[in-house]
Design an enzyme around this catalytic site. Structure first.
Site, PDB file in Angstrom:
ATOM      1  N   GLY A  72       7.121  -9.337  -0.541  1.00  0.00           N
ATOM      2  CA  GLY A  72       7.676  -7.883   0.304  1.00  0.00           C
ATOM      3  C   GLY A  72       6.560  -7.644   1.407  1.00  0.00           C
ATOM      4  O   GLY A  72       5.419  -8.153   1.163  1.00  0.00           O
ATOM      5  N   CYS A  73       7.214  -6.972   2.282  1.00  0.00           N
ATOM      6  CA  CYS A  73       6.496  -6.720   3.554  1.00  0.00           C
ATOM      7  C   CYS A  73       5.226  -5.639   3.071  1.00  0.00           C
ATOM      8  O   CYS A  73       4.016  -5.940   3.439  1.00  0.00           O
ATOM      9  CB  CYS A  73       7.190  -5.977   4.736  1.00  0.00           C
ATOM     10  SG  CYS A  73       8.383  -4.780   4.085  1.00  0.00           S
ATOM     11  N   TYR A  74       5.478  -4.597   2.303  1.00  0.00           N
ATOM     12  CA  TYR A  74       4.723  -3.620   1.799  1.00  0.00           C
ATOM     13  C   TYR A  74       3.350  -4.362   1.105  1.00  0.00           C
ATOM     14  O   TYR A  74       2.104  -4.026   1.327  1.00  0.00           O
ATOM     15  CB  TYR A  74       5.069  -2.496   1.128  1.00  0.00           C
ATOM     16  CG  TYR A  74       5.848  -1.305   2.037  1.00  0.00           C
ATOM     17  CD1 TYR A  74       5.226  -0.663   3.112  1.00  0.00           C
ATOM     18  CD2 TYR A  74       7.204  -1.237   1.907  1.00  0.00           C
ATOM     19  CE1 TYR A  74       5.932   0.353   3.879  1.00  0.00           C
ATOM     20  CE2 TYR A  74       8.198  -0.213   2.606  1.00  0.00           C
ATOM     21  CZ  TYR A  74       7.168   0.548   3.539  1.00  0.00           C
ATOM     22  OH  TYR A  74       8.107   1.522   4.259  1.00  0.00           O
TER      23      TYR A  74
END
Lengths: 342, 342, 342, 342
Positions: free
Chosen positions: D145-147
């Site tokens: 995921g990006c976070y």
């Protein structure tokens, strides 16, 4: 009878916002509007949104041009307020939107601002327990910084109710107007649009000691405060996240009750219904603070989020609110809890 | 005595803005607030900036819920206003923020909107010569479209004074709120931020015949109108550029005089001092229109530029202004010429 | 074998974009990078997005530091290019991103820029009919202005095919990076976000005579050009609307055919399928121009819309494209037609 | 010899970004591009920035259309990847940009996503110590995921070097593209421009357990993670602030050394020089992560800040980086550390 009001620094963002609010205030008459390097210009060319004042010409900011008013708002670079305030009579209400008189500790002033500490004035955050009484009838008022306003109000209920440890972590995202209207490369539209950045990381931002002062004053013990400001691509608004470790046994219900009861009678601070989270757009142009709080059970931390318009309740709105208290008017006169959205 | 007012379509942008303005209006009491698919929800969750109305629950938009008010504002998808208006008494002031009753020519309605033409109501642009008198005491009012408002006002003085040919080219840049609050992919933030786009090019935008109607009605001859709308990355505001060929011998001074005198007594339209150009930020949230005009001598064209807040003077502000005329109140009641900037 | 390349003005937006493109160019080696007041600083602190060059230190912009390269790009304030170019050898490819050598008419230079006219160099718009051949092997090249590039390309096919009158109206919306990186109050993020404004209205913008020159050169007769630039809240990108009266009898099909055939073999100019309108986001960072055209039958006008990244194809991309032609490389080397979206 | 590559979900943001990167990758040939409800449309109308692929028509996303490629990228809503992956051969490299195979703990999957846990694949974060080797030659890869990508990389050096307590507070500001391209009211441009908001507060965001998994796996002990995401008005980019209590005696110098040495050999993670703070604009479109770290002595906490383009290194860039490892190519092929700014 109207109070006569002067505004110094009328070409800047804080001064412009004070004027915007005063234009809607039924109890004042706008007198001198002054500036530094912009003196001599039409206000209409510098603040074209203040149409009713477009033909006013800015006077020089001096004790002379500001004299003879019931109220004087100062929106000046730090270090300039003291000498002007001294020259104004003790019966004049002087509301300083700058930093000069916020900090009580000369050492903190020295460490974060440098130069001589001018002293401290009653701190213009009426929502801080006990503070409102100090502002009624006051003749000198230091308007809080924008970050301290929203960060303090986000955590006061939890600290006051003894629900969290005195160890607070603030990360706050601000629009660019908080950085003022002086032309700087890193604040150009091309630099800030499509861009988020951090600054003042590691506790070096000047608003850090002010938050500490507010929270330590509230609890009577030193509160540790870590503060990280972010710059995000919008003109106005601050969203602050404030976290603190929950004390053992404290429940989400207790937390919620503390917030709801702490602000039940405040005209400008609103705790949102559960599951509705604050957004800055809701408070643009208004004097409202919208707050929400959650408990992160996995880490046993309180997470509060609050939003404010940095120029309105974060600066000029608080200034007008404090003027109202100083003059004995209804505290909410000329102020609104209605934002401009979308 | 307050007028009781209902707002249909209160969860949308137009309805929300009507409510925002009514909250500051001293002569009204807000009655029913209604919606379509959002009926049953708290207004606070849909319009969190309207804090004083946060606990209101949206009723269904029906003739029944809207009945019994002195004034009803309609902010509905086109095609829905006629049946509701019919069900309300003839003595009720019905102010339609939608398109249904703007066009007088059924053929144009058919060509641009399709379906049956509902008819036409007094057109709510008081600044159009002769129009104000038609609105005083009116019981049915069609609020102009946002693009027509700003485009019309930008060129009326030149056409009325006979300074230009009846051949007008409008290119106008709008914020996204004019497209409404319905979820559409091309209006997502990710799609519109950092992005400018054209749409409705070639005269196909529905506001084209409305501009034609305004200008042709003014001059008494058919005015050719080319209209190109642009979408730019901001929520609110329209900036319109309006160009027309100057008639032989017309001077820049004549042009300027025409604009200044045309709007000298208008409370909401302001011609800026020479060399100051309009920007949308100056009128955000306000009912003001700021206008400037220049002559391009190389091509002998007039170039006028005007700005408006599409939701305020472009929709809801005009609606309230018209209500004031309809009720016999001061036209500016509850409206402002002060923008929210920066 | 790589060409050695120097970039003057490397701390500005044009210079930074030239460097960004050169970093992806297989046929060059980046030599000196120079600046004016920023000389001595790390490039990484001024252009943090150019990570591979972060440790380069900016040299002073002088003929000496720029000497000894095969190609020199100049991104300097106007008036400074001539003396530097003179000091560089005639065999050095000098690509000027500034305005100094764009205009052929000294009178126009004088009228719009003032000061002495430095002369004119081959004009770096290969897509202008006949122009590409002048650029192959050239040793001095004047990169077009951003507005002239997109405005010219939007209307060339119609004028070249004799479909419209030589009477062109351009309204173009630009992001803020076109105004450069010098700190100015009206370009602050707080001033430009949420704001659209007009400037240079009435034909006073310096890009006006350049568009005239392009179009008049193409048709062999004077073309009237009215040009109105708008500033909108985004960093990059220009969207230009270009209108002209259609000659009698010209059909929409003829117009479309003219555009499709004019650009059929151009690597960087793309006519979109019918009903798809250009948006600036599609060309961000790319050298592409996306164009669409419509006929407004009601007013018998052609309406073309084109988008370009003002810093890429509008400045630095064109510069690299021209360098490729000058060096005899494939014209598209190191350039892309792929935008960064969303 | 080129690898043939298919992209499922090509009309969305992740799929579009994979295609953008593949277009610049010298070792691949783009085969099938597929979509769900957009199947049958031209890619040019959905992703107009991908000009070289404009005439491709989207196929249905099925195992059949995706069969026969060396590599398949999946950009699908969660829950859809497992069945497609099963139908593809074990020798096909399947790179899942979605969440289905990221979490190893079925309980966490159940708690945050619901439904059956599909299992876990090698986690595509090569910069995580020991992880790169697991990705070389892999045939199934779960893109982070990006976070989690940016949050993990911001704190790995401190945790790995044993400088902080396993008690991490993440507050991260994201652009809107991370929320995808599905039309939702709260993601409209009018709602997000000029607006910052919090969501998923209190640990409820689905990326929380993924960060926990990364950090706990690194240290071998459970790491407490509090995660608060913010939405800010930009399309791309995440800025993460990560804080943790420093262990007694740890100095700022030790902290800095740990970061510099941890990332000295990483091609895509760059620790900035002291006093230079990361901004998202610097990494737009690039695969770079820019990191800075400070010590807040007053509260004895480490404060790290890292930025990433959520669609590039945060999703599609990582996917391509992992494909390179899987295929035995140079890890940086087709990827860049150069951002698009301003």
């Amino acid at each position: 009878m109207s109070a006569s009001v002067a505004v110094a620094g009328a070409s800047g963002y804080a001064g412009g916002e004070v004027l915007r609010l005063l234009l809607g205030h039924p109890g004042v008459e706008i007198g001198a509007v002054t500036a530094g390097s912009n003196a001599g210009e039409r206000l209409g060319s510098l603040q074209p949104h203040l149409l009713p004042l477009a033909d006013r010409v800015l006077a020089d900011t001096t004790a002379e041009t500001l004299a003879g008013h019931d109220v004087v708002f100062l929106g000046l670079p730090h270090g300039q307020s003291a000498s002007i305030a001294r020259a104004l009579g003790d019966d004049v209400v002087v509301v300083d939107c700058g930093a000069d008189f916020r900090l009580t500790d000369p050492g903190e002033w020295q460490a974060f601002y440098g130069g001589e500490h001018a002293g401290s004035w009653p701190y213009g955050l009426p929502e801080l327990p006990g503070q409102r009484e100090l502002l009624r009838g006051a003749r000198r008022i230091a308007v809080p910084g924008c970050y301290p306003t929203v960060s303090t109000l986000a955590v006061v209920p939890a600290l006051a109710a003894g629900l969290v440890e005195p160890d607070v972590t603030v990360v706050a995202a601000s629009g660019t107007s908080g950085a003022g209207k002086a032309a700087k490369t890193h604040l150009l539209g091309s630099e800030v649009m499509g861009n988020a950045s951090a600054y003042g990381v590691g506790g070096s931002h000047r608003h850090t000691p002010e938050i500490v002062q507010n929270l330590s004053g509230l609890t009577g013990t030193p509160v540790r405060v870590g503060f990280t400001p972010l710059l995000v691509p919008m003109s106005r608004g601050i969203l602050a996240t404030v976290q603190a470790p929950l004390l053992t046994g404290v429940t989400a219900e207790q937390v919620r009750d503390a917030y709801v009861s702490a602000y039940a009678d405040e005209p400008f601070v609103h705790v949102l219904p559960e599951d509705q989270w604050p957004q800055t757009q809701s408070v643009l142009g208004s004097n409202a603070v919208q707050v929400q709080v959650a408990v992160d059970e996995r880490v046993r931390r309180l997470v509060a989020v609050a939003v404010v318009d940095n120029l309105a309740k974060g600066t000029a709105g608080a200034a007008v609110q404090c003027m109202n208290l100083a003059l004995g008017l209804d505290e909410a006169t000329g102020l609104s809890t209605i934002g401009l959205a979308p």
